[in-house]
Design an enzyme around this catalytic site. Structure first.
Site, PDB file in Angstrom:
ATOM      1  N   CYS A 178      -7.770  -0.355  -7.891  1.00 17.08           N
ATOM      2  CA  CYS A 178      -6.477  -0.157  -8.115  1.00 17.08           C
ATOM      3  C   CYS A 178      -5.525  -1.026  -6.963  1.00 17.08           C
ATOM      4  O   CYS A 178      -5.778  -0.701  -6.074  1.00 17.08           O
ATOM      5  CB  CYS A 178      -5.923   1.087  -8.268  1.00 17.08           C
ATOM      6  SG  CYS A 178      -4.093   1.366  -8.452  1.00 17.08           S
TER       7      CYS A 178
ATOM      8  N   CYS B 234      -3.227  -6.361 -11.150  1.00 19.08           N
ATOM      9  CA  CYS B 234      -3.351  -5.225 -11.670  1.00 19.08           C
ATOM     10  C   CYS B 234      -4.727  -5.100 -12.505  1.00 19.08           C
ATOM     11  O   CYS B 234      -4.905  -5.954 -13.265  1.00 19.08           O
ATOM     12  CB  CYS B 234      -2.167  -4.584 -12.432  1.00 19.08           C
ATOM     13  SG  CYS B 234      -2.296  -3.137 -13.305  1.00 19.08           S
TER      14      CYS B 234
END
Ligand code: DGL
Length: 259
Positions: free
Chosen positions: A73, A183
């Site tokens: 992440c 992302c």
């Protein structure tokens, strides 16, 4: 020790794009993936909240005896990885937007980056953008609303297409030749991005680099699983099992876990 799993966590299902790269490069490794989808998106939370959630995910993975943890992440990496490295003894591999290769290879000297607010406003991103952005224009765009749509199974929806069109417009006006996906949820947007971007714009993300770095660190620390058996993979989510199973495909089983 070597058969112990690699732990992977993300705010949700996006880090499975990283898992796929890790499995392809390290087919004998066992893995445990934790999707904190009940708390997604992390991108709009405060740095303190992102850190606390990252600690919670890390501690759960350590209870499962993980030998290395991949923070799959960008938002958690840019806000929490230095703390995690200081406070836990296992190696951590993080993921950051691929600004460096995009900037070094850009011919138009304009690069687009799509990422969460949490990533774009982090000190780590600021430092990287400062180093590589000196002779390249970096067009930053917060992907507001993208993660919730993916988390609710609307990855390739009309609503997503409308959002992406709006987010890409200023980048195309600036004549970018690279789009950086900052992302881990965003690689799942590839079919829409290919439809919306002209062919000369290259799309890059950091998933493969994370897998290569994981291999290097496992080798250096003598942690590679030397078994010739195919690795076992466990997936846990605290929200929708179906959404995650759909992204992973039929070969994998996803379990619900309250955490
Ligand atoms: N996959 C996370 C990332 O790479 C998404 C962050 C979020 O939950 O907002 O940044």
């Amino acid at each position: 020790m070597n058969t112990q799993p690699i732990g992977i966590f993300d705010s949700g299902v996006g880090g499975t794009s990283v898992f796929k790269e890790v499995e392809a490069l390290l087919p004998h490794e066992n893995t445990i993936y934790l999707a904190d989808s009940a708390n997604a998106p992390y991108g709009n939370k405060t740095p303190g909240d992102i850190l606390n959630l990252s600690i919670k995910n890390t501690e759960w993975l350590l209870q499962q005896h993980c030998k290395l943890i991949i923070v799959a992440c960008n938002t958690a990496t840019t806000n929490a990885i230095s703390y995690l490295r200081q406070h836990y003894s296992v190696p951590f591999i993080g993921i950051e937007p691929a600004i460096k290769p995009a900037s070094l290879n850009s011919k138009t000297k304009a690069v687009g980056i799509l990422a969460t607010k949490g990533t774009l406003s982090s000190q780590l991103f600021y430092n990287t953008a400062n180093i590589y952005g000196s002779d390249v224009k970096i067009i930053e765009q917060i992907g507001e609303g993208i993660v919730p749509l993916i988390e609710s199974g609307q990855t390739l929806s009309e609503e997503m297409k409308t959002l992406l069109k709006a987010y890409l417009k200023p980048m195309l006006q600036a004549n970018i030749d690279y789009l950086v996906l900052g992302c881990t949820h965003y690689p799942y947007l590839l079919p829409l991005l290919l439809e919306l971007l002209p062919p000369q714009v290259k799309i890059i993300d950091s998933g493969e680099a994370v897998a290569r770095q994981t291999k290097t660190v496992l080798e250096q620390q003598n942690l590679l699983n030397t078994s010739l058996k195919q690795g076992k993979h466990q997936f846990y989510t605290n929200a929708s099992v179906t959404v995650m199973a759909d992204l992973l495909g039929a070969d994998y089983k996803v379990d619900f876990l309250r955490f």
